[in-house]
Design a protein around this motif. Structure first.
Motif, short mmCIF file in Angstrom:
data_model
loop_
_atom_site.label_atom_id
_atom_site.label_comp_id
_atom_site.label_asym_id
_atom_site.label_seq_id
_atom_site.Cartn_x
_atom_site.Cartn_y
_atom_site.Cartn_z
N HIS A 147 0.81 -1.01 -0.05
CA HIS A 147 0.16 -0.04 0.12
C HIS A 147 0.71 1.43 0.00
O HIS A 147 1.87 1.35 0.71
CB HIS A 147 -0.86 0.04 1.18
N GLU A 175 -3.77 -2.47 -6.30
CA GLU A 175 -4.45 -1.37 -5.59
C GLU A 175 -4.77 -0.04 -6.08
O GLU A 175 -3.87 0.39 -6.76
CB GLU A 175 -3.77 -1.18 -4.07
N PRO A 328 -4.60 -5.88 -1.87
CA PRO A 328 -5.92 -6.01 -1.30
C PRO A 328 -6.76 -7.16 -1.64
O PRO A 328 -6.38 -7.77 -2.95
CB PRO A 328 -6.94 -4.96 -1.80
#
Ligand SMILES: Cc1ncc(COP(=O)(O)O)c(C=O)c1O
Length: 407
Positions: A147, A175, A328
């Protein structure tokens, strides 16, 4: 109305091509199948208009008009001015040219922010500007999740920063980064923004005007089109950057950052991407006016289909403790580009999938920095399966069964 998958697939000759039967395509992030309108336009250009465009004889005038049409219609769908969109050979080459422009625009001692989540295309050329005394700051991913946290970007921003480069979506983490939020942070600090949209655009053409970055790039050959790189440079920035084209072309917005002569036929064929989006909009009862609204409708249609098909794959991977799902595990947070870290080299596993009728890839996908930051050995690589809205539920089932057999 949900996506009419039979209609969609009827627009892609690959699905009725005998040599491809029995194989499900899961390397779309490498390059998508091409839609029929693009193939038709390319064929027409090569067979009827293959002359120098923009001259006053019919074949030439028609060829030039088709090239202009591609720019006009795609720019309108992306919510930018026609002259703000240009076509180059690839996204890597487009970034390279932009970096040459910034080489003369940013002063030694000023800074550029890059990430370690990007494909090398949107990070390497910027990092090389360190040779000019430009400070390169790295916005780093979380080593567990991949992330990119906007709070970490805030810590890197100050009045020395002239440019922030990041991906709309990484080709291994998957993501979707919050472009509007990140752009607002960068702009508030007085920096410009360059977004690599290559891994995002195939899943729905973005409204670049609304998202707000100064530069947005993506690759048509991964978005049902020909082998071209599309580049939006907003006028306010384009006018500041030094011209990279022939000196007499510097006054033309869409020529400033494309020093090479354009590939006429492929630029013209890009209008087929607009044809395809419009066709999907009309077939599914979307708005009949406003190009950005029509593109947004198709964007949402594609995303909804992909999210629905992606979740079972993510659930299956999350359940296994012998592989690592990168990025994710909630489908709505990501593109359907799914990298899987294995406990062995990935390419032989992709080869086993091929024996089971699954076309997928293994390797580093030029995201070497991201893999290293995630603790994955780039030489062993990751297995990557990627699909788009045209992938069927049966193909997803076949993929899951094949993965269960080879993992
Ligand atoms: C996320 C991303 N950015 C940039 C590129 C480079 O695009 P191109 O092949 O058009 O240079 C790729 C290609 O795989 C990519 O996946």
């Amino acid at each position: 109305m949900p996506l009419d998958i039979d209609f969609v697939r009827s627009q892609f000759p690959a699905f009725s091509e005998p040599s491809l039967q029995g194989q499900a395509f899961f390397e779309n992030a490498g390059g998508s199948y091409t839609c029929q309108p693009v193939i038709d336009r390319l064929t027409r250009f090569y067979s009827q208009r293959k002359v120098q465009p923009y001259a006053p004889y019919e074949a030439s005038a028609l060829g030039g008009a088709e090239m202009d049409e591609a720019r006009l219609r795609l720019a309108a769908m992306m919510g930018v001015e026609t002259d703000e969109l240009s076509f180059g050979p690839s996204t890597s080459q487009n970034v390279y040219v932009l970096a040459q422009a910034f080489r003369k625009f940013v002063n030694p001692g000023e800074a550029i922010i890059v990430t370690n989540q990007d494909h090398e295309a949107n990070t390497g050329p910027w990092r090389r500007l360190a040779d000019e005394g430009i400070e390169i700051r790295e916005w780093m991913i979380d080593p567990q999740t991949g992330h990119l946290d906007p709070a970490d970007l805030e810590k890197l921003l100050d009045d020395k920063v002239r440019l922030v480069c990041f991906p709309h979506c990484s080709n291994v983490v998957g993501e979707i980064n919050p472009v509007t939020e990140i752009t607002a942070l960068a702009h508030a600090a007085g920096a410009f923004v360059c977004v690599d949209g290559v891994s995002y655009a195939p899943h729905g053409l973005p409204n670049v005007g609304e998202l707000g970055p100064d530069i947005y790039l993506f690759s048509a050959y991964k978005t049902y089109g020909p082998h071209q790189g599309l580049m939006v440079v907003r006028k306010a920035l384009a006018d500041l950057l030094p011209n990279q084209a022939h000196y007499f072309n510097g006054g033309v917005g869409y020529k400033r950052f494309t020093p090479a002569g354009p590939d006429h036929a492929q630029v013209a064929a890009c209008a087929g991407m607009a044809d395809y989006i419009e066709m999907l909009c009309d077939h599914h009862g979307g708005p009949s006016q406003d190009d950005t609204a029509r593109a947004a409708f198709v964007h949402d249609l594609m995303r909804a289909q992909e999210v629905k098909l992606l979740q079972p794959l993510l659930d299956m991977l999350r359940e296994r403790n012998d592989v690592r799902l990168i990025g994710p595990d909630k489908a709505e947070l990501r593109a359907p580009t799914v990298a899987i870290q294995l406990n062995r080299p990935a390419e032989p596993v992709a080869a086993k999938l091929a024996e089971l009728g699954i076309m997928a890839g293994g390797g580093d996908f030029y995201a070497v920095r991201a893999l290293k930051a995630l603790g994955a050995d780039p030489d062993a690589g990751v297995l990557r399966v990627s699909f788009t809205h045209y992938t069927s539920e049966d193909e997803m089932k076949a993929l899951i069964a094949a993965l269960e057999a080879v993992l």
